[in-house]
Write an enzyme that holds these catalytic residues in place. Structure first.
Site, mmCIF file in Angstrom:
data_model
loop_
_atom_site.group_PDB
_atom_site.id
_atom_site.type_symbol
_atom_site.label_atom_id
_atom_site.label_comp_id
_atom_site.label_asym_id
_atom_site.label_seq_id
_atom_site.Cartn_x
_atom_site.Cartn_y
_atom_site.Cartn_z
ATOM 1 N N LYS A 1 0.839 -1.204 0.000
ATOM 2 C CA LYS A 1 0.000 0.000 0.000
ATOM 3 C C LYS A 1 0.875 1.255 0.000
ATOM 4 C CE LYS A 1 -4.005 1.917 2.531
ATOM 5 N NZ LYS A 1 -4.813 1.835 3.767
ATOM 6 N N SER B 1 -9.766 1.828 2.650
ATOM 7 C CA SER B 1 -8.873 2.617 1.811
ATOM 8 C C SER B 1 -7.821 1.783 1.084
ATOM 9 C CB SER B 1 -8.164 3.662 2.675
ATOM 10 O OG SER B 1 -7.314 3.038 3.613
ATOM 11 N N SER C 1 -10.000 -0.421 6.780
ATOM 12 C CA SER C 1 -9.376 -0.234 5.468
ATOM 13 C C SER C 1 -8.733 -1.471 4.848
ATOM 14 C CB SER C 1 -8.334 0.884 5.541
ATOM 15 O OG SER C 1 -8.993 2.120 5.611
#
Lengths: 472, 471
Positions: A65, A140, A164
């Protein structure tokens, strides 16, 4: 999956496998990768082919990420303000991955600074859900989930502040774990709400998640909130079954607001667990209805402070003309942050202001304690809790982005877990039409082993993890 | 000054520590290139996390104990949020509720020459920001450079109650605080910017102004004097003093307004979740056991143990290094004589040259005092030796005595002359015994004549008195 992949990499060629992945990524329309570390990854793959090492993840490519610091690879949190920032150091989890032979493929798209549930607030534009390109992948960590579901990477790391990791795992039909707060070092994770977030794996199978947890968990003295004690092992306990396991069904997590298909799939899942030898009973987490409000006050307050360092002075984008300090950094922040980030910084600043601190932040902390106590009480009666991960399946891109409140509401079953600091996993448990649904299993603090064992028993009894999206 | 109310906030760098407050960077950044003593943590790079330097907290507790403070059971760090280019995280890790130490005090000599108790409100830990280097003055600089070497230095902020009533008292307080910190070996005041002061000042009944970031004790006295004059002038013209923050311009020796109360910061203090609460109550006994003898106690002991006058004892104990120097000399030479020569002569010669006690060797001082004791040199000769050693930085007292011919008449010769003179002056001895102190002068004159002036008059006076009293 990863164990088979490891065998395959040894038997065949890591470089070839990686090349195929990069080809796929370059043709992909998912918009899930933001930066590819092609050169360094291929170099490592060639090295592996020549001299395969023995690490737990030897030769395994992994996607990371955007908010996890990678030495030499841009880390921008999908925000314009951090474009061009190349960290001079690796996050703790990256050091661990490299030490076990994993190959960093590149960075994945996310909601800007992890603020969102849809990966639509990214400065790179939205990532598409591999199951339906008109839908969001969740957020997210939407990029990290989409690359795994879409076959662009065998596994990835995300971060989970209020859901997330679990939300995109649910929306993309894969496995995602939010570990106990303190189990994985946050050193190198760019902070959004530092008292809530943990790094977590996103994989096709529960066993893969357990394998990644073996690698990335453990004490790190550079993170003062990192739990001390012996390193735990997660792989050996898998497959031991769940006979006698007591599962609590929090009544506040069902009913109004939950999509009918989701509710049915989750109940089917609970019955599957029952058929594997577990029992279930209804329990209550009475403070659930205050969780969202408390979560957003705490997360935004912390964000307002954590994001104060981005002023364009030392790293990241320096936009506009240099004038006096105040004018210059204000202009950079005005241009560099997107609307959702600005909204949260402003609300958080307000909540921490003199005269409001007691009314908002302090009160939210009190609610947080009550929510934590809800969970502690529940775990005196039951071993695990089961609920939907998300009340809904993936929604359309653009459908909710202008309605922040309805986006915040979608986090209703994931945020209490972060407030309490307990671990929770999302595993695929069915479909609403063509869109995946996630079952959330929640454990007590440092109860990852039990969570993983139950998730694996569920996975072994169901076909959902084998389903692959047809739309690529 | 009865109508003046002053409170101080003193930022002390705990610069005797090896590493910074929250990272492993070295504290020895002085004379290093800018931004060379930095790492992801003290630069506040995204994703970096602080780790408490436990030793710094121990030092803080040590200071708290030395200032007679109450040490809290638990202490924690807060974030103090504000934007400034020297603050790379956009917040400073500091303390707020539950600081390390509260409610202490320091004794100083007040304006009325009486001991005064100055109350300490609290002492808390924080990290130092970086350093801004302005191209020119703060208000006119075209650009400013930032050096983050200082960033993350362990700071202790000591906050007094508004108990000080003049710039001189403020100075006395700072001298005393510095003295205590150096006794504790947590602080080296010789490094630039190691102690910086914010002063709150008001005239009775008026609003206060805060003068920020004054470095140097002389600076504090000057800034406060300027502020008092400024506020008095305003009062005279019936203008209200506004509550505001001011900056002391060292070049122009004036204070200038930076911001008014309206523009005051809201620091949005909240607990730093990247750090955990420290239960420090259990640390206290072990730290207490390491506390050295502090200035006031040492001063009392010097009076008792060496029979010194109180002002000599005070002068010798104000700096730990001077006190140690004195005790080393006093162990081998007459303690009272050593006190006079170190406190009155050596310290003056050092001050005049802006030198510290390290510039003079204990061995040399011991030799000088021993020679004085045995009357091998005159007082004038001793002063010359000290000056010679300080200015030429070479040779030994013995060598200087020989090369400059500073040797006094042989002891024996003087003793002999004294004995003779006393024997020859029966009438003067009788007068002295009858109460006439002046009668001794006659005998002293006789001795000087016998030794052709090579003996020191003071020394001869002492010897004559001894001899007469024996007779």
């Amino acid at each position: 999956m990863l164990s088979e992949l490891k065998a395959k990499l040894l038997a065949e060629s890591c470089e070839e496998y990686l090349c195929r992945l990069f080809e796929r990524i370059e043709k992909s329309s998912l918009n899930a990768f933001t930066t590819l570390a092609k050169e360094s990854a291929l170099k490592e793959a060639r090295q592996f082919d020549k001299n395969p090492d023995q690490g737990l993840l030897a030769g395994v490519p992994i996607a990371i990420k955007e908010c996890i610091s990678t030495r030499g690879i841009e880390t921008n949190c999908s925000s314009k303000i951090l474009r061009g920032y190349i960290p001079p150091y690796d996050a703790h989890v990256i050091e661990r991955l490299k030490a076990e032979g994993a190959i960093i493929m590149g960075k994945t798209n996310m909601d800007e600074f992890a603020m969102g549930t849809s990966t639509e607030t990214s400065c790179f534009g939205p990532t598409k859900n591999p199951w339906d390109h008109t839908c969001v992948p969740g957020g997210s960590s939407g990029g990290s989930a989409a690359v795994v579901a879409g076959g662009e990477a065998p596994c990835s790391l995300g971060s989970d502040t209020g859901g997330s990791v679990r939300c995109p795992a649910s929306f993309c039909g894969i496995v995602g774990l939010k570990p106990t707060y303190g189990l994985i070092s946050r050193f190198g994770l760019v902070a959004y709400a530092n008292s809530l977030e943990q790094i977590g794996p996103l994989t096709h199978t529960v066993e893969d998640t357990a394998l990644l947890m073996e690698v990335i968990s453990g004490h790190d003295k550079r993170d003062s909130t990192s739990a001390k004690g012996e390193r735990r092992s997660y792989l050996p306990g898998l497959g031991e079954g769940i006979s006698g396991l007591k599962i609590g069904i929090p009544k506040e997590y069902f009913g109004e607001g939950v999509n009918k298909d989701v509710e049915k799939a989750v109940w089917d899942g609970i019955h599957t667990l029952e058929s594997q030898g577990a029992s279930w009973q209804e329990i209550s987490l009475p403070h659930t209805r205050y969780a969202l409000a408390a979560y957003y006050v705490i997360a935004m307050s912390e964000a307002s402070s954590n994001l104060a360092r981005f002023d364009g002075l030392r790293y990241g984008s320096r936009m506009g003309e240099d004038k006096d300090w105040h004018t210059t950094f204000s202009a950079i922040r005005a241009q560099g942050f997107g609307p959702e980030v600005k909204r949260r910084i402003m609300l958080g600043t307000y909540a921490l202001s003199a005269g409001y601190y007691g009314r908002y932040y302090l009160k939210a902390l009190k609610v947080r304690t009550l929510i934590k106590e809800d969970f502690l009480r529940a775990f005196k009666e039951v071993d695990l809790l089961a609920s939907p991960t998300m009340p809904i399946p993936a929604f359309k891109i653009g459908e909710r982005i202008n309605d922040p409140l309805s986006l915040y509401m979608a986090d209703v079953f994931t945020v209490p877990i972060n407030l309490a600091g307990v671990p929770a996993i999302s595993v695929p448990c069915g479909f609403a039409g063509h869109l995946p649904i996630g079952l959330q299993l929640i454990g007590p603090h440092f109860g990852e082993a039990a969570v993983l064992r139950a998730a694996q028993a569920f996975e072994a009894a169901t076909p959902f993890h084998e389903a692959k999206p047809e739309v690529i | 000054m009865e109508d003046v109310i002053i409170g101080l906030e003193i930022h002390v760098q705990l610069n005797r520590l090896q590493s910074k407050m929250f990272c492993g960077c070295s504290t020895a950044y002085h004379n290093s290139p800018p931004n060379s003593h930095t790492c992801p943590v003290c630069l506040g790079l995204p994703g970096s996390l602080p780790v408490i330097n436990k030793k710094a907290v121990e030092y803080g507790i040590k200071v708290g104990l030395a200032l007679s403070c109450k040490i809290e059971e638990e202490t924690l760090f807060y974030r103090k949020n504000y934007y400034y280019p020297d603050l790379p995280k956009g917040f400073q890790i500091s303390q707020y509720d539950y600081p390390l130490a509260t409610q202490g005090h320091i004794m100083i000599l007040g304006d009325d020459d009486k001991e005064r108790n100055i109350r300490i409100n609290r002492a808390h830990m924080e990290e130092d920001p970086g350093r801004l280097v302005h191209a020119g003055t703060i208000d006119k600089a075209k650009y400013t450079m930032v050096d983050y070497n200082r960033c993350g230095m362990p700071l202790l902020e000591v906050v007094t109650e508004p108990d000080l009533s003049s710039p001189k008292e403020a100075r006395a307080f700072l001298d005393k605080l510095k003295s205590i910190l150096e006794y504790l070996d947590v602080f080296d005041g010789s490094q630039e910017g190691s102690m910086r002061v914010d002063a709150n000042i008001s005239l009775k009944g008026g609003d206060r102004s805060e003068v920020k970031n004054i470095s140097g004790f002389k600076g504090v006295e000057k800034a406060l004097s300027y502020e008092i004059t400024r506020q008095r002038n305003l009062a005279r013209r019936n203008i209200k003093v506004v509550q505001e923050t001011r900056h002391f311009d060292e070049l122009r020796k004036i204070t200038v307004s930076i911001r008014s109360k309206v523009g005051a910061h809201d620091y949005r203090y909240y607990p730093e979740a990247d750090l955990t609460v420290m239960r420090i109550a259990s640390w206290v006994p072990a730290i207490k056991a390491t506390l050295p003898e502090l200035p006031d106690a040492k001063r009392e002991r010097f009076v008792k143990q060496y029979g010194l006058a109180d002002d000599h004892a005070k002068s010798l104990t104000s700096e730990i290094r001077v006190a140690n120097f004195y005790e080393a000399v006093a162990a081998k030479a007459a303690p009272k004589l050593a006190a006079v020569w170190i406190a009155d002569v050596l310290k003056g010669e050092l001050n005049y040259r802006d030198l510290s006690i390290e510039s003079f060797s204990e061995k040399h001082m011991t030799e000088i005092v021993q020679m004085l004791e045995k009357a091998k040199i005159t007082e004038n000769g001793a002063v010359q030796i000290i000056r010679e050693l300080l200015d030429k930085k070479e040779g030994s007292p013995q060598e200087i005595v020989q090369s400059k011919g500073l040797g006094k008449a042989e002891d024996d010769a003087v003793q002999k002359a004294v004995k003779e003179a006393v024997a020859e002056s029966a009438a003067a001895v009788a007068d002295y015994k009858a109460g006439s102190e002046r009668a001794l002068n006659f005998i002293v004159g006789l001795v000087m004549k016998k030794t052709r002036g090579k003996a020191s008059a003071g020394e001869v006076h002492r010897l004559v008195k001894e001899e007469v009293e024996k007779a």
